[in-house]
Write a protein that holds these residues in place. Structure first.
Motif, PDB file in Angstrom:
ATOM      1  N   ARG A 120       0.868  -1.166   0.000  1.00 54.06           N
ATOM      2  CA  ARG A 120       0.000   0.000   0.000  1.00 54.06           C
ATOM      3  C   ARG A 120       0.911   1.223   0.000  1.00 54.06           C
ATOM      4  N   TYR A 121       0.329   2.409   0.280  1.00 55.36           N
ATOM      5  CA  TYR A 121       1.174   3.603   0.337  1.00 55.36           C
ATOM      6  C   TYR A 121       1.061   4.311   1.678  1.00 55.36           C
ATOM      7  N   VAL A 122       2.206   4.813   2.150  1.00 56.55           N
ATOM      8  CA  VAL A 122       2.193   5.719   3.294  1.00 56.55           C
ATOM      9  C   VAL A 122       1.781   7.074   2.751  1.00 56.55           C
ATOM     10  N   ARG A 123       0.707   7.652   3.305  1.00 56.99           N
ATOM     11  CA  ARG A 123       0.197   8.933   2.786  1.00 56.99           C
ATOM     12  C   ARG A 123       0.753  10.121   3.550  1.00 56.99           C
ATOM     13  N   THR A 124       1.030   9.923   4.809  1.00 52.81           N
ATOM     14  CA  THR A 124       1.631  11.019   5.575  1.00 52.81           C
ATOM     15  C   THR A 124       2.285  10.470   6.837  1.00 52.81           C
ATOM     16  N   LEU A 125       3.198  11.256   7.394  1.00 52.77           N
ATOM     17  CA  LEU A 125       3.797  10.920   8.682  1.00 52.77           C
ATOM     18  C   LEU A 125       3.307  11.935   9.703  1.00 52.77           C
ATOM     19  N   LEU A 126       2.991  11.493  10.897  1.00 51.59           N
ATOM     20  CA  LEU A 126       2.605  12.437  11.939  1.00 51.59           C
ATOM     21  C   LEU A 126       3.873  13.097  12.478  1.00 51.59           C
ATOM     22  N   PRO A 127       3.760  14.368  12.916  1.00 48.22           N
ATOM     23  CA  PRO A 127       4.949  15.068  13.420  1.00 48.22           C
ATOM     24  C   PRO A 127       5.584  14.291  14.573  1.00 48.22           C
ATOM     25  N   ARG A 128       6.923  14.223  14.532  1.00 43.54           N
ATOM     26  CA  ARG A 128       7.634  13.441  15.545  1.00 43.54           C
ATOM     27  C   ARG A 128       7.728  14.191  16.873  1.00 43.54           C
ATOM     28  N   ARG A 129       7.655  13.415  17.949  1.00 41.87           N
ATOM     29  CA  ARG A 129       7.892  14.007  19.273  1.00 41.87           C
ATOM     30  C   ARG A 129       9.381  14.061  19.578  1.00 41.87           C
TER      31      ARG A 129
END
Ligand code: GDP
Ligand code: ZN
Length: 370
Positions: free
Chosen positions: A91-100
């Motif tokens: 599948r595809y990664v659509r976005t990354l959440l901001p890293r802590r």
């Protein structure tokens, strides 16, 4: 943030709770949930593909749409991602959440930038062997690295069974404690299982990494925490739906007692990378003393009215601490200077190449690569 500090309501019931999902991530993910995307945590990355643990199990995902030019922003183990709810493999990664938080290392190759090793780590457990003489300078180096990542450092003095005398053990703990302001210092024996419960309680339900010199007892500790052999923890996956299975190793594992352990290649032997703030935090008492120096840019070498040197003279500050501080600061400056020079050289090469090829040709080429 760790799970134990959250209200017991929503987060722990989520299928991703064992992987560190909490209300903060839920809030970050909300807009993507509205678009029907699936939340997941990256448990392994290799050559443009990654394994993501989702409420629907582990899925293979292509990172093509989230590949930035900045290598510090590429997908790495520990990232939280939004992936396609269904589709082919991958599948595809659509976005990354901001890293802590993020662990970064300087690459020794021609590439000038840092390399991202692990993301969203809450605790960096620094394993220090009691089987050999304490090297406080080395402990300080790992502490700087841990602080710089944004994770809370914890020192685990390993192989405590080799120091049976409790008085001797308490002296060793105190030595490390004075070297590590603001850092819990624990003793553990993976062999006997001593202290593991305290370690687990200290890192809470969050995500941890194990740092430390080779031979410090990291693998043994990891196995004890996991309750099984890390190297045997493998996830079988049906790659192409034709029954052909490959075996992959996950670099992120849920601990049976709660919490998550990340262990990626390279993380264990990581060196400093632009860690001035981290170094400052390790030597917080020196930074505090420096506030009393006559000159605000005092180098604490031979300046008049230097509060740091006065503290060394009075015995309040061990001279070893000051020397170690200078050494790590110098080392860090050297890394930064080297990096900048390389970045500059690379940019110059880039401009020349662009000039020769022509802007249009360059754009066309880049488009074709996408
Ligand atoms: P790593 O290189 O940091 O992963 O270290 P290892 O986990 O491979 O351990 C290095 C050595 O220390 C091995 O020979 C282990 O058997 C030994 N060791 C690890 N933990 C303990 C412990 O709690 N007690 C004792 N006595 N030895 C240990
Ligand atoms: Zn000074």
């Amino acid at each position: 943030m760790n799970l134990s500090s959250l209200p017991a309501s929503s987060a722990p019931s989520h299928p991703l709770a064992p992987y560190g999902w909490d209300e903060g991530w839920e809030a970050e993910f909300a807009p993507f949930a509205e678009r029907g995307l699936l939340p997941g945590r990256v448990v392994r990355v290799d050559r443009g593909l990654c394994d993501v643990v989702t409420p629907a199990g582990v899925v293979r995902a292509d990172t093509e749409f989230v590949v930035p030019r900045d290598p510090m922003k590429v997908v790495c183990t520990g990232d939280w991602a939004a992936v396609d709810p269904e589709g082919g493999d991958p599948r595809y990664v659509r976005t990354l959440l901001p890293r802590r938080t993020a662990f970064v290392r300087s690459t020794s190759s021609k590439r000038s930038e840092g390399q991202i090793l692990a993301a969203n780590v809450d605790h960096a457990v620094i394993a220090v062997s009691l089987a050999v003489e304490l090297d406080l300078g080395r402990v300080e180096r790992f502490l700087a690295l841990a602080w710089e990542s944004g994770a809370q450092p914890v020192v685990a003095l390993t192989k405590a069974d080799l120091v049976p005398d409790p008085v001797a053990l308490s002296y060793l703990v105190r030595d490390v404690e004075t070297t590590a302001p603001g850092v819990p210092v624990l003793t553990v024996s993976a062999l006997h299982g001593d202290g593991l419960d305290v370690l687990v309680a200290t890192v809470g339900g969050g995500t941890s990494v194990l740092l430390g010199q080779s031979g410090a007892g990291k693998s043994t500790l990891a196995n004890a925490l996991l309750g099984e052999d890390v190297m045997d923890v493998r996830a079988a996956r049906d790659v192409d739906g034709k029954g052909r299975h490959t075996t992959t190793t996950r670099n992120l594992l849920a601990l049976s007692g709660g919490g998550v352990l990340i262990d990626t290649p390279g993380l264990r032997g990581v060196g400093l990378f632009d860690a001035e703030a981290g170094v400052g935090q390790v030597f917080s008492e020196i930074q505090e003393l420096a506030g009393g120096c006559r000159f605000h840019d005092c180098a604490h070498e031979s300046e008049p009215g230097c509060a740091v040197l006065a503290a060394v003279d009075s015995g309040e500050l061990p001279v070893r601490r000051l020397e170690s501080y200078r050494k790590l600061m110098r080392e860090n400056q050297w890394i930064v200077a080297k990096t900048d020079a390389r970045v500059r050289a690379e940019l110059r090469r880039d401009w020349k190449r662009k000039g020769a090829m022509g802007k249009a040709a360059m754009e066309a080429k880049r488009g074709g690569l996408r």
